[in-house]
Write an enzyme that holds these catalytic residues in place. Sequence first.
Site, PDB file in Angstrom:
ATOM      1  CG  HIS A 118      -1.827  -1.199   1.275  1.00  0.00           C
ATOM      2  ND1 HIS A 118      -3.144  -1.174   0.911  1.00  0.00           N
ATOM      3  CD2 HIS A 118      -1.561  -2.469   1.648  1.00  0.00           C
ATOM      4  CE1 HIS A 118      -3.665  -2.391   1.078  1.00  0.00           C
ATOM      5  NE2 HIS A 118      -2.729  -3.196   1.518  1.00  0.00           N
TER       6      HIS A 118
ATOM      7  CE1 TYR B 168      -0.253  -5.337   8.146  1.00  0.00           C
ATOM      8  CE2 TYR B 168      -0.868  -3.037   8.422  1.00  0.00           C
ATOM      9  CZ  TYR B 168      -1.126  -4.296   7.916  1.00  0.00           C
ATOM     10  OH  TYR B 168      -2.268  -4.507   7.168  1.00  0.00           O
TER      11      TYR B 168
END
Lengths: 326, 174
Positions: free
Chosen positions: A46, A304
């Site tokens: 992303h 993440y």
Amino acid sequence: MKALYLTLLLAPAFSFSAEGPPRVSAQQFVDLQQGNTDFPGFRRAHAKGICVSGEFRANGQLADYSKASLFKTGATPFTGRLSIAGNNPTAPDLKAPVRSMALSFASSRTEQWRLAMNTPPVMAVADPHTFYQQIQAIQAGPAAVKQFFAAHPESSEFLTWAGQYQATGSFAAETYYSINAFYLVNADGKQQAVRWAMQPTVSVAATDLTAPDALQQEIAARIAADQVVFDWVFTLADATDDENNPTKAWPDSRQQIIAGQLVLTGTTPQLEGDCHAINFDPLVLPDGIKATADPILRARSAAYAESYRRRAKEQLQGALEGSNNE
Amino acid sequence: MSNTDRFSLSMRLFHWGMAALVLSMVAAGLLMVTSLQTWQLTLLNIHKAFGVVAILLVTARLINRLQHKLPALPDELADWQKTVAKASHWLLYILLFAMPVSGYLMQYFAGRPVDVFGWFRLPAALQVDIYNYALFRELHGWLALALIGMIALHIGAALHHHFIRKDNVLKSML
Ligand code: HEM
Ligand code: HEM
């Protein structure tokens, strides 16, 4: 006796190796996501996005289910990010198969909540190691993808969704799903499994947009003209629903509660805004929300963190200096 | 044994209690940064909460140490060896402080409140500061390597005293 001990000892080891794909680490996962091209300072997934700001206006409907302060009647500001899936911060907006919304609520110094949502309502697979293989197949091309889905019947609901999904002409007109389930915890300690979605209040046809940054330009212009609103809709699981399996949607008959409205009032290019610095790890939760044991959800924190660590280090070393969002 | 042949009971308890805690912290840290398994989140939360326990313990331990007389190092040791031994102990103390402090500051600047066993939460920045996060994240990793190295030296030295020099140093901590 000895044989019994041996079987007891070895059984778990064998059942481990017998079922499921090989285990991958957070580092291997992020290596695969970032691919062979380096974009120092950017997210490994992303990577292309735009910062948004605004507030969540709670109507109090969810306050009986969760003690999170956010759900008491009133407004809480957020820093958010609208993005497209992929590792390339300059990819063309309209080519991406998945669009996303991420939010960060810093309600107080001790209560923060990060959310990262995508346009599909379900995952194709139920664990991170199989997801790794799915991404490998996507990178290898259509034949590999076909073969992968054929070998994974659990992807059927995802494929049904993908078959009928029509991308819209705006970030403002998409529905963004939590996909993974969470528990709401109320003041009495009662737990309720939920999923949620941000539902758009406008519809925008996929028109003749072509520019590489079409979606970013569209949303910036739209928000500059007027606020953009989503309904934050929670779906409550029933005892028969499996909150740990992100490949299965829950029946439409489940109770839904609108907790309030998410109101977007500003946009900023990501490298000039506050959103770029944030790791939208969905396991940063306030009191009143808990993680389920969904293997996909539980895999997200470490991945993440690895992506965040890499890009933060690159940024500290000056990777983004002098660059703007072009 | 006279009083100063051996570390006081409180010092021995602090020493072995913290040894167990710190080794578990290192193991947990190394495991949780690589794992995608469902227990990763649980281990991460335990790591942070016990890290907060560690800073309280090391503070109490240091205060306790300053109040006690330590056993003297063996006379056979050269002066430089005594200096190295003392310096290595202070370096260990510094690392035992720096590890949890860097861990907490990394979380602070990343805007992640630290939950301590569900009892209370340590505050985090309202506005994320990615530069300071990066700084303390990298520090936490490098200091962990330094700590692992120092612990290995420390154990090596203790065994060397016991089995090769055959002096009283290891026994004084048992
Ligand atoms: C095992 C599963 C998953 C892995 C390993 C994974 C991995 C990642 C990574 C490494 C990032 C970049 C983080 C950063 O540097 O800040 C990211 C971003 C993101 N992910 Fe996932 N992801 C997973 C599942 C999901 C799911 C199920 C959703 C949606 C419900 C999702 C939505 C997002 C969004 C929206 C972002 C961008 C957040 C932003 O704007 O910063 N991911 N993901
Ligand atoms: C005696 C105290 C501590 C020791 C020995 C220790 C040790 C470690 C080690 C060895 C790692 C892996 C390092 C790496 O991969 O670079 C680690 C990671 C980590 N530690 Fe600690 N730690 C301590 C205290 C703390 C505290 C107090 C906190 C926070 C409150 C904390 C938060 C973290 C976090 C969040 C990570 C993972 C970061 C990531 O995934 O990017 N640690 N720690």
